[in-house]
Design a protein around this motif. Structure first.
Motif, PDB file in Angstrom:
ATOM      1  N   VAL A  47       1.014  -1.135   0.082  1.00  0.00           N
ATOM      2  CA  VAL A  47       0.106   0.043   0.062  1.00  0.00           C
ATOM      3  C   VAL A  47       0.878   1.210   0.018  1.00  0.00           C
ATOM      4  CG1 VAL A  47      -1.610   1.275   1.194  1.00  0.00           C
ATOM      5  CG2 VAL A  47      -1.969  -1.222   1.215  1.00  0.00           C
ATOM      6  N   SER A  48       0.697   2.220  -0.978  1.00  0.00           N
ATOM      7  CA  SER A  48       1.231   3.520  -0.965  1.00  0.00           C
ATOM      8  C   SER A  48       0.383   4.539  -1.011  1.00  0.00           C
ATOM      9  CB  SER A  48       1.837   3.137  -2.334  1.00  0.00           C
ATOM     10  OG  SER A  48       2.635   4.709  -2.615  1.00  0.00           O
ATOM     11  N   TYR A  49       1.099   5.825  -0.413  1.00  0.00           N
ATOM     12  CA  TYR A  49       0.013   6.881  -0.003  1.00  0.00           C
ATOM     13  C   TYR A  49       0.791   8.216   0.274  1.00  0.00           C
ATOM     14  CZ  TYR A  49       0.730   5.685   4.839  1.00  0.00           C
ATOM     15  OH  TYR A  49       1.184   5.389   5.858  1.00  0.00           O
ATOM     16  N   THR A  50       0.353   9.264   0.186  1.00  0.00           N
ATOM     17  CA  THR A  50       0.981  10.432   0.625  1.00  0.00           C
ATOM     18  C   THR A  50       0.040  10.986   1.577  1.00  0.00           C
ATOM     19  OG1 THR A  50       1.634  10.996  -1.487  1.00  0.00           O
ATOM     20  CG2 THR A  50       1.620  12.849  -0.068  1.00  0.00           C
ATOM     21  N   VAL A  51       0.593  11.225   2.704  1.00  0.00           N
ATOM     22  CA  VAL A  51      -0.176  11.934   3.960  1.00  0.00           C
ATOM     23  C   VAL A  51      -1.120  13.272   3.610  1.00  0.00           C
ATOM     24  CG1 VAL A  51      -0.264  12.646   6.321  1.00  0.00           C
ATOM     25  CG2 VAL A  51       1.177  11.204   5.649  1.00  0.00           C
ATOM     26  N   GLN A  52      -2.253  13.464   3.749  1.00  0.00           N
ATOM     27  CA  GLN A  52      -3.278  14.200   3.179  1.00  0.00           C
ATOM     28  C   GLN A  52      -3.599  15.339   4.556  1.00  0.00           C
ATOM     29  OE1 GLN A  52      -4.277  14.704  -0.108  1.00  0.00           O
ATOM     30  NE2 GLN A  52      -2.450  13.180  -0.385  1.00  0.00           N
ATOM     31  N   CYS A  53      -3.802  14.917   5.496  1.00  0.00           N
ATOM     32  CA  CYS A  53      -4.578  15.644   6.715  1.00  0.00           C
ATOM     33  C   CYS A  53      -3.775  15.378   7.940  1.00  0.00           C
ATOM     34  CB  CYS A  53      -5.893  15.246   6.802  1.00  0.00           C
ATOM     35  SG  CYS A  53      -6.812  15.380   5.314  1.00  0.00           S
ATOM     36  N   PRO A  54      -2.530  15.967   8.109  1.00  0.00           N
ATOM     37  CA  PRO A  54      -1.875  15.934   9.217  1.00  0.00           C
ATOM     38  C   PRO A  54      -2.550  16.404  10.547  1.00  0.00           C
ATOM     39  CG  PRO A  54      -0.684  17.622   8.056  1.00  0.00           C
ATOM     40  CD  PRO A  54      -1.814  16.812   7.274  1.00  0.00           C
ATOM     41  N   ASN A  55      -3.547  17.351  10.223  1.00  0.00           N
ATOM     42  CA  ASN A  55      -4.166  17.904  11.310  1.00  0.00           C
ATOM     43  C   ASN A  55      -5.856  17.918  11.335  1.00  0.00           C
ATOM     44  OD1 ASN A  55      -1.962  19.044  12.849  1.00  0.00           O
ATOM     45  ND2 ASN A  55      -1.681  20.386  11.174  1.00  0.00           N
ATOM     46  N   GLY A  56      -6.366  16.825  10.571  1.00  0.00           N
ATOM     47  CA  GLY A  56      -7.666  16.728  10.204  1.00  0.00           C
ATOM     48  C   GLY A  56      -8.396  16.427  11.631  1.00  0.00           C
ATOM     49  N   SER A  57      -9.694  16.434  11.369  1.00  0.00           N
ATOM     50  CA  SER A  57     -10.526  16.170  12.586  1.00  0.00           C
ATOM     51  C   SER A  57     -11.866  15.624  12.332  1.00  0.00           C
ATOM     52  CB  SER A  57     -10.852  17.350  13.368  1.00  0.00           C
ATOM     53  OG  SER A  57     -11.611  18.312  12.534  1.00  0.00           O
ATOM     54  N   ALA A  58     -12.030  15.089  11.024  1.00  0.00           N
ATOM     55  CA  ALA A  58     -13.383  14.293  10.680  1.00  0.00           C
ATOM     56  C   ALA A  58     -13.368  13.139  11.583  1.00  0.00           C
ATOM     57  CB  ALA A  58     -13.224  13.939   9.226  1.00  0.00           C
ATOM     58  N   PRO A  59     -14.926  13.003  12.070  1.00  0.00           N
ATOM     59  CA  PRO A  59     -15.114  11.806  13.070  1.00  0.00           C
ATOM     60  C   PRO A  59     -15.271  10.554  12.355  1.00  0.00           C
ATOM     61  CG  PRO A  59     -16.933  13.164  12.620  1.00  0.00           C
ATOM     62  CD  PRO A  59     -15.923  13.844  11.775  1.00  0.00           C
ATOM     63  N   ARG A  60     -14.680   9.440  12.763  1.00  0.00           N
ATOM     64  CA  ARG A  60     -14.651   8.187  12.383  1.00  0.00           C
ATOM     65  C   ARG A  60     -15.986   7.159  13.021  1.00  0.00           C
ATOM     66  NH1 ARG A  60      -9.101   5.568  13.486  1.00  0.00           N
ATOM     67  NH2 ARG A  60     -10.078   3.555  13.017  1.00  0.00           N
ATOM     68  N   LYS A  61     -16.673   7.985  14.061  1.00  0.00           N
ATOM     69  CA  LYS A  61     -17.616   7.273  14.647  1.00  0.00           C
ATOM     70  C   LYS A  61     -18.576   6.449  13.771  1.00  0.00           C
ATOM     71  CE  LYS A  61     -20.822   7.569  18.363  1.00  0.00           C
ATOM     72  NZ  LYS A  61     -21.853   8.289  19.160  1.00  0.00           N
ATOM     73  N   GLY A  62     -18.912   5.097  14.079  1.00  0.00           N
ATOM     74  CA  GLY A  62     -19.835   4.224  13.164  1.00  0.00           C
ATOM     75  C   GLY A  62     -19.214   3.748  11.999  1.00  0.00           C
ATOM     76  N   MET A  63     -17.918   4.162  11.741  1.00  0.00           N
ATOM     77  CA  MET A  63     -17.374   3.566  10.347  1.00  0.00           C
ATOM     78  C   MET A  63     -16.779   2.275  10.656  1.00  0.00           C
ATOM     79  SD  MET A  63     -15.380   6.824   8.455  1.00  0.00           S
ATOM     80  CE  MET A  63     -16.157   8.240   8.347  1.00  0.00           C
ATOM     81  N   ASP A  64     -17.128   1.255   9.558  1.00  0.00           N
ATOM     82  CA  ASP A  64     -16.398  -0.131   9.729  1.00  0.00           C
ATOM     83  C   ASP A  64     -15.829  -0.427   8.205  1.00  0.00           C
ATOM     84  OD1 ASP A  64     -15.446  -2.465  10.787  1.00  0.00           O
ATOM     85  OD2 ASP A  64     -17.502  -3.289  11.140  1.00  0.00           O
ATOM     86  N   PHE A  65     -15.144  -1.435   8.429  1.00  0.00           N
ATOM     87  CA  PHE A  65     -14.647  -1.841   6.921  1.00  0.00           C
ATOM     88  C   PHE A  65     -15.635  -2.481   6.266  1.00  0.00           C
ATOM     89  CE2 PHE A  65     -10.979  -1.125   9.551  1.00  0.00           C
ATOM     90  CZ  PHE A  65      -9.865  -0.791   8.409  1.00  0.00           C
ATOM     91  N   ALA A  92      -6.356   5.936   8.795  1.00  0.00           N
ATOM     92  CA  ALA A  92      -7.399   6.756   8.669  1.00  0.00           C
ATOM     93  C   ALA A  92      -7.007   8.147   9.115  1.00  0.00           C
ATOM     94  CB  ALA A  92      -8.498   6.184   9.673  1.00  0.00           C
ATOM     95  N   ALA A  93      -6.287   8.323  10.094  1.00  0.00           N
ATOM     96  CA  ALA A  93      -6.079   9.801  10.692  1.00  0.00           C
ATOM     97  C   ALA A  93      -5.412  10.434   9.645  1.00  0.00           C
ATOM     98  CB  ALA A  93      -5.310   9.608  11.833  1.00  0.00           C
TER      99      ALA A  93
END
Length: 195
Positions: A47-65, A92-93
């Motif tokens: 898996v390869s990615y670029t960090v997008q949101c080092p200070n993001g705050s979107a909630p992950r409550k209720g999320m599942d795979f 995710a963060a």
């Protein structure tokens, strides 16, 4: 009676068709990460990615795979009553700018059987380190799952990675780590630095 037997024999074939052979390496590029996924292992290889949101705050409550159409992946049964977490390979963060972007990290394409103490311990702290670096630099990360000759295959069919390489690139620098997929024996992520 013969008609009923004939229909019960044909119905599964009509509904499900011929099963295609499982693929060892399927390359998929999403808008937030790239993955090489093994249907044979039911786990990601890379898996390869670029960090997008080092200070993001979107909630992950209720999320599942969730499953990805057209690819045979692991599923929730692989993670029941054992020490294996649903370990995000692209964290995710790192993508919590928006709920929509965050949700995209919850694909089983981005999920590995990761020892719960590794996932919640030094691996998590290393993910925080990525985000700290991303406050100053563009940070590109690669995660390679390792499947040794004695890799455990769960009764549900998924293969447990024996370890993970994580390579972090930023500002012409490279940090390379290797983590065995066990309960950590060292307390700091820097103890796993190999380059």
């Amino acid at each position: 009676m013969k008609k009923l037997l004939f229909i019960s024999f044909l119905l599964p074939l009509l509904l499900f068709g011929q099963r295609s052979p499982l693929r060892d390496s399927v390359y998929i590029k999403t808008d937030i990460f790239e993955v090489v996924y093994s249907e044979v292992l039911q786990q990601p290889k890379f898996v390869s990615y670029t960090v997008q949101c080092p200070n993001g705050s979107a909630p992950r409550k209720g999320m599942d795979f969730y499953s990805f159409n057209g690819v045979v992946t692991s599923d929730n049964l692989d993670y029941v009553n054992n020490v294996w977490d649903k370990g995000h390979m692209a964290p995710a963060a790192d993508f919590n700018c928006t709920v929509e972007m965050l949700y995209k990290t919850f694909s089983y394409l981005n999920c590995a059987l990761q020892h719960e103490r590794l996932n919640r311990g030094v691996w998590r702290i290393l993910e925080m380190h990525e985000r700290e670096l991303a406050q100053q630099y563009s940070v590109r990360v690669q995660v390679r799952a390792v499947y040794g000759p004695n890799a455990e295959v769960l009764p549900t069919g998924a293969t447990v990675p024996t370890g993970f390489y994580k390579i972090i690139r930023y500002n012409d620098k490279v940090e390379k780590y290797y983590f065995p997929n066990i309960s950590p024996t060292k307390s700091s992520y820097t103890d796993y630095l190999i380059q």
